[in-house]
Design an enzyme around this catalytic site. Structure first.
Site, PDB file in Angstrom:
ATOM      1  N   LYS A  23      43.568  40.568  85.947  1.00  0.00           N
ATOM      2  CA  LYS A  23      44.274  41.738  86.511  1.00  0.00           C
ATOM      3  C   LYS A  23      44.260  42.912  85.523  1.00  0.00           C
ATOM      4  O   LYS A  23      43.923  44.039  85.891  1.00  0.00           O
ATOM      5  CB  LYS A  23      45.720  41.361  86.830  1.00  0.00           C
ATOM      6  CG  LYS A  23      46.586  42.556  87.157  1.00  0.00           C
ATOM      7  CD  LYS A  23      48.029  42.332  86.754  1.00  0.00           C
ATOM      8  CE  LYS A  23      48.796  43.609  86.720  1.00  0.00           C
ATOM      9  NZ  LYS A  23      49.413  43.951  85.451  1.00  0.00           N
ATOM     10  N   ASN A  24      44.598  42.655  84.274  1.00  0.00           N
ATOM     11  CA  ASN A  24      44.734  43.778  83.345  1.00  0.00           C
ATOM     12  C   ASN A  24      43.391  44.378  82.956  1.00  0.00           C
ATOM     13  O   ASN A  24      43.330  45.546  82.549  1.00  0.00           O
ATOM     14  CB  ASN A  24      45.559  43.371  82.114  1.00  0.00           C
ATOM     15  CG  ASN A  24      47.034  43.265  82.455  1.00  0.00           C
ATOM     16  OD1 ASN A  24      47.468  43.739  83.516  1.00  0.00           O
ATOM     17  ND2 ASN A  24      47.818  42.644  81.588  1.00  0.00           N
ATOM     18  N   CYS A 118      55.993  47.730  85.776  1.00  0.00           N
ATOM     19  CA  CYS A 118      57.160  46.881  85.520  1.00  0.00           C
ATOM     20  C   CYS A 118      58.077  47.543  84.497  1.00  0.00           C
ATOM     21  O   CYS A 118      57.595  48.109  83.506  1.00  0.00           O
ATOM     22  CB  CYS A 118      56.719  45.541  84.929  1.00  0.00           C
ATOM     23  SG  CYS A 118      55.892  44.469  86.090  1.00  0.00           S
ATOM     24  N   ARG A 123      58.592  52.523  77.920  1.00  0.00           N
ATOM     25  CA  ARG A 123      57.129  52.372  77.785  1.00  0.00           C
ATOM     26  C   ARG A 123      56.505  53.768  77.644  1.00  0.00           C
ATOM     27  O   ARG A 123      55.892  54.278  78.570  1.00  0.00           O
ATOM     28  CB  ARG A 123      56.549  51.630  78.992  1.00  0.00           C
ATOM     29  CG  ARG A 123      57.070  50.218  79.132  1.00  0.00           C
ATOM     30  CD  ARG A 123      56.477  49.502  80.337  1.00  0.00           C
ATOM     31  NE  ARG A 123      55.123  49.022  80.106  1.00  0.00           N
ATOM     32  CZ  ARG A 123      54.404  48.368  81.006  1.00  0.00           C
ATOM     33  NH1 ARG A 123      54.917  48.115  82.209  1.00  0.00           N
ATOM     34  NH2 ARG A 123      53.181  47.963  80.742  1.00  0.00           N
ATOM     35  N   ASP A 307      53.149  38.770  77.637  1.00  0.00           N
ATOM     36  CA  ASP A 307      53.112  38.429  79.065  1.00  0.00           C
ATOM     37  C   ASP A 307      53.300  36.932  79.298  1.00  0.00           C
ATOM     38  O   ASP A 307      53.635  36.508  80.408  1.00  0.00           O
ATOM     39  CB  ASP A 307      51.758  38.842  79.674  1.00  0.00           C
ATOM     40  CG  ASP A 307      51.511  40.333  79.542  1.00  0.00           C
ATOM     41  OD1 ASP A 307      52.488  41.080  79.476  1.00  0.00           O
ATOM     42  OD2 ASP A 307      50.336  40.729  79.491  1.00  0.00           O
ATOM     43  N   ARG A 399      51.790  41.872  92.963  1.00  0.00           N
ATOM     44  CA  ARG A 399      51.019  42.884  92.217  1.00  0.00           C
ATOM     45  C   ARG A 399      49.986  42.230  91.320  1.00  0.00           C
ATOM     46  O   ARG A 399      48.973  42.852  90.994  1.00  0.00           O
ATOM     47  CB  ARG A 399      51.960  43.719  91.332  1.00  0.00           C
ATOM     48  CG  ARG A 399      52.713  44.800  92.082  1.00  0.00           C
ATOM     49  CD  ARG A 399      53.406  45.737  91.122  1.00  0.00           C
ATOM     50  NE  ARG A 399      52.521  46.057  90.017  1.00  0.00           N
ATOM     51  CZ  ARG A 399      52.904  46.317  88.773  1.00  0.00           C
ATOM     52  NH1 ARG A 399      54.181  46.327  88.484  1.00  0.00           N
ATOM     53  NH2 ARG A 399      52.043  46.591  87.832  1.00  0.00           N
TER      54      ARG A 399
HETATM   55  N1  EPU Z   1      53.561  52.087  73.049  1.00  0.00           N
HETATM   56  C1  EPU Z   1      54.059  53.271  72.528  1.00  0.00           C
HETATM   57  N2  EPU Z   1      53.394  54.425  72.839  1.00  0.00           N
HETATM   58  C2  EPU Z   1      52.294  54.443  73.613  1.00  0.00           C
HETATM   59  C3  EPU Z   1      51.788  53.242  74.148  1.00  0.00           C
HETATM   60  C4  EPU Z   1      52.451  52.069  73.837  1.00  0.00           C
HETATM   61  O1  EPU Z   1      55.060  53.283  71.831  1.00  0.00           O
HETATM   62  O2  EPU Z   1      51.749  55.526  73.839  1.00  0.00           O
HETATM   63  C5  EPU Z   1      54.250  50.829  72.737  1.00  0.00           C
HETATM   64  C6  EPU Z   1      54.805  50.151  73.970  1.00  0.00           C
HETATM   65  O3  EPU Z   1      56.068  50.650  74.331  1.00  0.00           O
HETATM   66  C7  EPU Z   1      54.843  48.707  73.529  1.00  0.00           C
HETATM   67  C8  EPU Z   1      53.611  48.594  72.621  1.00  0.00           C
HETATM   68  O4  EPU Z   1      53.284  49.921  72.243  1.00  0.00           O
HETATM   69  O5  EPU Z   1      55.987  48.478  72.767  1.00  0.00           O
HETATM   70  C9  EPU Z   1      52.395  47.975  73.258  1.00  0.00           C
HETATM   71  O6  EPU Z   1      52.138  48.595  74.512  1.00  0.00           O
HETATM   72  P1  EPU Z   1      50.681  48.672  75.149  1.00  0.00           P
HETATM   73  O7  EPU Z   1      50.294  50.094  75.270  1.00  0.00           O
HETATM   74  O8  EPU Z   1      49.773  47.744  74.410  1.00  0.00           O
HETATM   75  O9  EPU Z   1      50.965  48.099  76.613  1.00  0.00           O
HETATM   76  P2  EPU Z   1      50.359  48.593  77.978  1.00  0.00           P
HETATM   77  O10 EPU Z   1      48.947  49.003  77.779  1.00  0.00           O
HETATM   78  O11 EPU Z   1      51.283  49.532  78.646  1.00  0.00           O
HETATM   79  C10 EPU Z   1      49.365  46.283  78.606  1.00  0.00           C
HETATM   80  C11 EPU Z   1      49.473  45.344  79.776  1.00  0.00           C
HETATM   81  C12 EPU Z   1      50.837  44.678  79.769  1.00  0.00           C
HETATM   82  C13 EPU Z   1      51.032  43.957  78.442  1.00  0.00           C
HETATM   83  C14 EPU Z   1      50.849  44.929  77.274  1.00  0.00           C
HETATM   84  C15 EPU Z   1      50.924  44.273  75.922  1.00  0.00           C
HETATM   85  C16 EPU Z   1      48.115  46.383  81.456  1.00  0.00           C
HETATM   86  C17 EPU Z   1      48.037  47.140  82.732  1.00  0.00           C
HETATM   87  N3  EPU Z   1      49.327  46.100  81.003  1.00  0.00           N
HETATM   88  O12 EPU Z   1      50.383  47.261  78.792  1.00  0.00           O
HETATM   89  O13 EPU Z   1      50.807  43.732  80.809  1.00  0.00           O
HETATM   90  O14 EPU Z   1      52.323  43.401  78.400  1.00  0.00           O
HETATM   91  O15 EPU Z   1      49.560  45.570  77.385  1.00  0.00           O
HETATM   92  O16 EPU Z   1      49.926  43.316  75.777  1.00  0.00           O
HETATM   93  O17 EPU Z   1      47.107  46.030  80.878  1.00  0.00           O
HETATM   94  C18 EPU Z   1      51.693  42.386  82.520  1.00  0.00           C
HETATM   95  O18 EPU Z   1      50.525  42.015  82.742  1.00  0.00           O
HETATM   96  O19 EPU Z   1      52.702  41.853  83.046  1.00  0.00           O
HETATM   97  C19 EPU Z   1      51.904  43.501  81.601  1.00  0.00           C
HETATM   98  C20 EPU Z   1      53.045  44.159  81.522  1.00  0.00           C
END
Ligand code: EPU
Length: 421
Positions: A23-24, A118, A123, A307, A399
């Site tokens: 999915k991701n 979510c 975030r 996750d 989702r």
């Molecule tokens: N963060 C910041 N600033 C940013 C971006 C991220 O402070 O500009 C922080 C976030 O708040 C968090 C950390 O950095 O504390 C890591 O966030 P990341 O950007 O890696 O997460 P994401 O890309 O928003 C993806 C997955 C999530 C998964 C996280 C961590 C997708 C669509 N989502 O989210 O998946 O938990 O990486 O591995 O790829 C799920 O599948 O249930 C899910 C939430």
């Protein structure tokens, strides 16, 4: 009326489950496809509502989307127009933000309202913005809408303060057409990032270093269509492995890459789960009479995935002693603990940790899937519990889990959907 999932617990599961495409990875591959000047065929696309939402967003941009067979998506951006992305679909998922990088890369202009997804605590997307700005873009946020403009994108060195999955992918997409070389330092190393770079490179991009924390992108003039097969979903695989550990005699989880799951497999082994690890499958063969408590700290890949901590917590309620789960990625990702407590679990949450005291029998009751992986956790708890568990707000589960009901029924679980007031 609301649709709920009801699960009658207590059955021993048995059989084989085939894992779908990630999915991701998918939710980034689909926006990445619009960087091509011809049709991109993606194979192994999971049948989940996030894919439907992204297909709607593609169509709103005038991109042709054809679903072929069970799991093939053909994305043809030949007639695409760069329209403002302000429909309510943008707010349905987090991954809408990948259109920022893709549209910025292709047109130098993006208008998009705040993406959803979510709720796991704050975030922010400041690192995405920092990356776009480093490439020469101006980013404004007005009345809930991002407006991003760049006359020209020029490669630059970008250090990510946190190795963010989303920021790494978004900057990579914005940089494929930038002039010169972009270097992302402290880049995230998740397998999904490698998959997106693989697609972009097949299209003609020049991305090197993915899977390490320094990624370089040499800008190119044009990208073409291609064919790509998505990697298996390591989080779905983890969910079924934990579920098998919790409620199965013997279950084979197939079509997976076990190396992507090493941090989980070593924890399951520590807890007392017996497994045979193959090249593309893991067979859960049994468990110690008394499961052992363990501590977990979530970390970026290859550390223990945030996750997976939610589904695993359901299993830890059955382990002897106190397990401590510490969340370093999303400090508030503990809503599932309140729901497990309703079912009889003994859990104290003191952010950023949850203390789980086990073993405790679980009893079916009404619970709420507050987010996607909370939903996965409650499905596992429901399979373990005595009686019937009713899970509300299951749109979160839909989702991200392809054919959850069918896969569980094939393993012998008793679950069904009902419309309730
Ligand atoms: N963060 C910041 N600033 C940013 C971006 C991220 O402070 O500009 C922080 C976030 O708040 C968090 C950390 O950095 O504390 C890591 O966030 P990341 O950007 O890696 O997460 P994401 O890309 O928003 C993806 C997955 C999530 C998964 C996280 C961590 C997708 C669509 N989502 O989210 O998946 O938990 O990486 O591995 O790829 C799920 O599948 O249930 C899910 C939430």
């Amino acid at each position: 009326m609301e649709e709920v999932i009801k699960i009658e617990g207590g059955r021993k599961l048995h059989g084989t489950v085939r894992i779908s495409g990630s999915k991701n990875a998918t939710v980034a591959l689909i926006p990445a496809a619009i960087l091509a000047h011809g049709p991109v065929t993606i194979c192994g696309v999971p049948n989940i509502s996030d894919v439907q939402s992204l297909s709607v967003l593609l169509q709103e941009l005038g991109v042709a989307v054809i679903r072929k067979g069970e799991d093939i998506l053909i994305i043809d951006p030949t007639e695409m127009e760069n329209r403002p992305m302000t429909s309510e679909t943008v707010g349905k998922l987090r991954a809408s933000y990948y259109f920022m990088g893709a549209l910025l890369g292709r047109y130098g202009h993006v208008e998009m309202k705040m993406p959803g997804g979510c709720y796991l605590g704050p975030r922010p997307i400041d690192l995405h913005v920092k990356g776009f700005e480093a490439l020469g873009a101006q980013v404004k946020y007005e009345h809930g809408t991002y407006i991003i403009d760049a006359k020209e994108l020029i490669g630059n060195k970008i250090f990510l303060d946190i190795s963010s999955v989303g920021a790494t992918i978004n900057i990579m997409m914005a940089a494929v057409y930038a002039k010169g070389r972009t270097t992302i330092e402290n880049a995230a190393k998740e397998p999904e990032i490698i998959d997106v770079a693989t697609l972009l490179n097949k299209m003609g991009a020049k991305i090197r270093g993915v899977g390490t924390n320094v990624i370089t992108i040499d800008g190119v003039d044009s990208l073409d269509g291609c064919f790509h097969e998505i990697i298996p979903d390591r989080i779905e695989a983890a969910t079924y492995l934990v579920l098998a550990a919790a409620a199965a005699d013997e279950v084979v989880v197939e079509n997976i890459i076990p190396q992507h799951l090493e941090s989980l497999l070593s924890k399951l082994n520590e807890i007392g789960i017996q497994m045979e690890i193959g090249l593309d499958h893991v067979k859960v063969t049994g468990r110690r009479e008394e499961l052992k408590a363990t501590d977990i700290k979530t970390l970026p890949y290859p550390g223990f995935a945030t996750d997976i901590q939610q589904p695993l917590t359901a299993l830890l309620t059955q382990a002897q002693g106190q397990s401590i789960v510490t969340e370093t990625i999303y400090r508030e990702r503990f809503k599932h603990c309140q729901e497990l407590a309703k079912m009889g679990a003994n859990i104290n949450v003191m952010s950023p940790s949850a203390m789980i005291n086990g073993p405790t029998p679980l009893t079916g009751c009404e619970v709420v899937a507050t987010d996607l992986r909370c939903g996965a956790c409650l499905v596992i708890a429901g399979l373990l519990a005595e009686g019937v568990t009713t899970i509300h707000e299951i749109y979160h589960i839909d989702r991200g889990y392809d054919n959850l009901d069918g896969k569980l029924k094939a393993l012998g679980a008793n679950l069904w959907r009902e419309q309730v007031d």
